[in-house]
Write a protein that holds these residues in place. Structure first.
Motif, PDB file in Angstrom:
ATOM      1  N   GLY A  20     -31.991   5.214 -14.359  1.00  0.00           N
ATOM      2  CA  GLY A  20     -31.913   4.657 -15.632  1.00  0.00           C
ATOM      3  C   GLY A  20     -31.171   4.817 -16.315  1.00  0.00           C
ATOM      4  N   GLY A  23     -28.812   8.075 -15.094  1.00  0.00           N
ATOM      5  CA  GLY A  23     -28.194   7.749 -13.646  1.00  0.00           C
ATOM      6  C   GLY A  23     -27.281   6.653 -13.697  1.00  0.00           C
ATOM      7  N   ARG A  45     -37.313   3.955  -7.582  1.00  0.00           N
ATOM      8  CA  ARG A  45     -38.707   3.852  -6.734  1.00  0.00           C
ATOM      9  C   ARG A  45     -38.741   2.388  -6.487  1.00  0.00           C
ATOM     10  NH1 ARG A  45     -43.165   5.347 -11.134  1.00  0.00           N
ATOM     11  NH2 ARG A  45     -41.510   3.932 -12.196  1.00  0.00           N
ATOM     12  N   VAL A 105     -30.406  16.148 -13.356  1.00  0.00           N
ATOM     13  CA  VAL A 105     -30.071  15.949 -14.931  1.00  0.00           C
ATOM     14  C   VAL A 105     -31.132  16.226 -15.759  1.00  0.00           C
ATOM     15  CG1 VAL A 105     -28.295  14.216 -14.234  1.00  0.00           C
ATOM     16  CG2 VAL A 105     -30.681  13.495 -14.804  1.00  0.00           C
ATOM     17  N   ALA A 133     -27.638  14.320 -23.873  1.00  0.00           N
ATOM     18  CA  ALA A 133     -27.305  13.019 -24.536  1.00  0.00           C
ATOM     19  C   ALA A 133     -28.295  12.035 -24.128  1.00  0.00           C
ATOM     20  CB  ALA A 133     -25.790  12.671 -23.825  1.00  0.00           C
TER      21      ALA A 133
HETATM   22  P1  NAP Z   1     -35.334   6.325 -17.043  1.00  0.00           P
HETATM   23  O1  NAP Z   1     -34.337   5.317 -17.855  1.00  0.00           O
HETATM   24  O2  NAP Z   1     -36.692   5.994 -17.506  1.00  0.00           O
HETATM   25  O3  NAP Z   1     -35.251   6.023 -15.441  1.00  0.00           O
HETATM   26  C1  NAP Z   1     -35.768   6.680 -14.359  1.00  0.00           C
HETATM   27  C2  NAP Z   1     -35.558   6.351 -13.142  1.00  0.00           C
HETATM   28  O4  NAP Z   1     -36.327   6.942 -12.044  1.00  0.00           O
HETATM   29  C3  NAP Z   1     -35.658   5.114 -12.765  1.00  0.00           C
HETATM   30  O5  NAP Z   1     -34.714   4.408 -11.686  1.00  0.00           O
HETATM   31  C4  NAP Z   1     -36.977   4.882 -11.633  1.00  0.00           C
HETATM   32  O6  NAP Z   1     -37.073   4.013 -10.792  1.00  0.00           O
HETATM   33  C5  NAP Z   1     -36.914   6.239 -11.304  1.00  0.00           C
HETATM   34  N1  NAP Z   1     -38.164   6.831 -11.090  1.00  0.00           N
HETATM   35  C6  NAP Z   1     -39.160   6.861 -11.874  1.00  0.00           C
HETATM   36  N2  NAP Z   1     -40.304   7.685 -11.421  1.00  0.00           N
HETATM   37  C7  NAP Z   1     -39.896   7.842 -10.090  1.00  0.00           C
HETATM   38  C8  NAP Z   1     -40.549   8.661  -9.270  1.00  0.00           C
HETATM   39  N3  NAP Z   1     -42.019   8.890  -9.067  1.00  0.00           N
HETATM   40  N4  NAP Z   1     -39.829   8.857  -7.900  1.00  0.00           N
HETATM   41  C9  NAP Z   1     -38.638   8.527  -7.678  1.00  0.00           C
HETATM   42  N5  NAP Z   1     -37.900   7.716  -8.563  1.00  0.00           N
HETATM   43  C10 NAP Z   1     -38.714   7.477  -9.808  1.00  0.00           C
HETATM   44  O7  NAP Z   1     -34.910   7.690 -17.143  1.00  0.00           O
HETATM   45  P2  NAP Z   1     -33.684   8.492 -17.895  1.00  0.00           P
HETATM   46  O8  NAP Z   1     -34.109   8.299 -19.308  1.00  0.00           O
HETATM   47  O9  NAP Z   1     -32.359   8.103 -17.154  1.00  0.00           O
HETATM   48  O10 NAP Z   1     -34.124  10.062 -17.480  1.00  0.00           O
HETATM   49  C11 NAP Z   1     -33.926  10.413 -16.171  1.00  0.00           C
HETATM   50  C12 NAP Z   1     -33.841  12.187 -16.238  1.00  0.00           C
HETATM   51  O11 NAP Z   1     -32.739  12.336 -17.013  1.00  0.00           O
HETATM   52  C13 NAP Z   1     -35.019  12.557 -16.609  1.00  0.00           C
HETATM   53  O12 NAP Z   1     -35.287  13.632 -15.668  1.00  0.00           O
HETATM   54  C14 NAP Z   1     -34.809  13.128 -18.117  1.00  0.00           C
HETATM   55  O13 NAP Z   1     -35.667  14.130 -18.231  1.00  0.00           O
HETATM   56  C15 NAP Z   1     -33.278  13.364 -17.958  1.00  0.00           C
HETATM   57  N6  NAP Z   1     -32.631  13.371 -19.176  1.00  0.00           N
HETATM   58  C16 NAP Z   1     -32.991  11.957 -20.126  1.00  0.00           C
HETATM   59  C17 NAP Z   1     -32.310  12.120 -21.364  1.00  0.00           C
HETATM   60  C18 NAP Z   1     -32.756  10.701 -22.063  1.00  0.00           C
HETATM   61  O14 NAP Z   1     -32.476  10.844 -23.439  1.00  0.00           O
HETATM   62  N7  NAP Z   1     -33.283   9.719 -21.702  1.00  0.00           N
HETATM   63  C19 NAP Z   1     -31.381  12.885 -21.744  1.00  0.00           C
HETATM   64  C20 NAP Z   1     -30.948  13.847 -20.705  1.00  0.00           C
HETATM   65  C21 NAP Z   1     -31.732  14.121 -19.556  1.00  0.00           C
HETATM   66  P3  NAP Z   1     -37.735   2.510 -11.052  1.00  0.00           P
HETATM   67  O15 NAP Z   1     -36.968   1.885 -12.236  1.00  0.00           O
HETATM   68  O16 NAP Z   1     -37.600   1.672  -9.800  1.00  0.00           O
HETATM   69  O17 NAP Z   1     -39.140   2.932 -11.618  1.00  0.00           O
END
Ligand code: NAP
Length: 300
Positions: A20, A23, A45, A105, A133
């Protein structure tokens, strides 16, 4: 820019589990710089997300099966919502290469160490990390190469973690543009509860309160939203699953900060009720000071 740097890549094969905002930002940077990993393997996923990753062109290979994705990887980075980490770790553990680095992360750190730590095989180095971030956008289209520039990445390796593995993860994040700090997972969770998790809780709550208002008032909220409310709606636009998982996995620290905040909000209510102008001014002034210091440290 790929191939133009002279530095050795930090890892040969980097596997990202979840692609997402976070990543895909790492993948884009690794792709652009060429000195983070020689090969980028991506797992998500759903097939839909992987098809999009192929279109976007920042992965060398995509795999729907997490176990196949981590085969032969020197570094595996968990980039899914924190509630999915235990399930992913269970699936990949038997397939991790001896000597590989497993990192993440996730926005909470004690829960990640609790859920993933016991599943890490002997000879695999587990280095929990959290880049501070983000934006309110999610999915593989949301990432961008500047995301981590000048921001902090916090590392919370358990005592006894291999120093070389910790340094490699630190170097990966430095090459992403981050500054590095190391702290205990307990401290991390308390700090993040106040700087990130509580503000999100307040944003979701205030938007809910506005939405509960009578119909005609609700319409006015949308029409005349002043910047204060608008800023809350930006924060509240974040991914519901990610935030559900963060709240449930940093329960204690979040509830503690919420209790302190509630007391302070009550004190402010009292000042408003009794016309305590000095109290109100003092609080606003403290807010302004915090904002100024963020701007000075280039974290605004
Ligand atoms: P995101 O944009 O919502 O993307 C989530 C990714 O994880 C998608 O590729 C999704 O696949 C996959 N996923 C979702 N549920 C899953 C499951 N049950 N099993 C395997 N894969 C799964 O998320 P993001 O914002 O990048 O956040 C990712 C991580 O970074 C989280 O742990 C979050 O706490 C951390 N984080 C986020 C931020 C922020 O501001 N967003 C900042 C720092 C750290 P599909 O697309 O195929 O569903």
């Amino acid at each position: 820019m790929r191939g133009s740097t002279v530095a050795e890549p930090v890892f040969r094969r980097l596997t990202l589990l979840g692609i997402g905002l976070i990543g895909s930002s790492v993948a884009r940077i690794a792709r652009q710089r060429g000195d983070i990993a020689t090969e980028i393997v991506v797992n998500a996923r759903t097939r839909t997300t992987l098809d999009r990753v192929v279109e976007l062109g920042f992965a060398d290979r995509v795999e729907l099966d997490p176990a196949a994705a981590v085969e032969g990887a020197d570094c595996v980075m968990l980039c899914a919502p924190v509630g999915a980490f235990a399930g992913l770790a269970e699936k990949i553990a038997p397939h991790l290469k001896p000597g590989a680095v497993l990192t993440d992360v996730g926005s909470t750190k004690q829960s990640v160490i609790r859920d993933v730590g016991p599943l890490v095989p002997e000879g695999v180095h587990f280095v929990p990390a959290h880049p501070i971030a983000g934006t309110e956008h999610s999915g593989p289209d949301a990432g961008f190469v500047e995301l981590f520039q000048g921001r902090w990445t916090l590392l919370t390796p358990p005592p006894g973690t291999d120093d070389t593995a910790v340094e490699k993860v630190a170097e990966l994040w430095r090459r992403c543009g981050s500054q590095i700090a190391r702290m205990s997972p307990q401290h991390h969770d308390r700090v993040l509860a106040i700087v990130s998790h509580l503000p999100h809780l307040i944003a979701f709550t205030i938007c809910g309160t506005a939405d509960d208002l009578a119909d005609e008032t609700r319409q006015e909220v949308v029409n005349f939203a002043a910047s204060g409310f608008r800023d809350f709606t930006r924060i509240a636009a974040s991914d519901p699953v990610m935030w559900r998982d963060i709240f449930l996995n940093n329960r204690e620290a979040l509830l503690e900060m919420l209790a302190r905040f509630t007391e302070d909000a009550q004190a402010m209510a009292r000042a408003v009720r009794w016309g305590d102008a000095a109290y109100i001014e003092d609080k606003v002034e403290r807010g302004r000071k915090i904002r100024r210091s963020l701007i000075e440290r280039k974290q605004a």
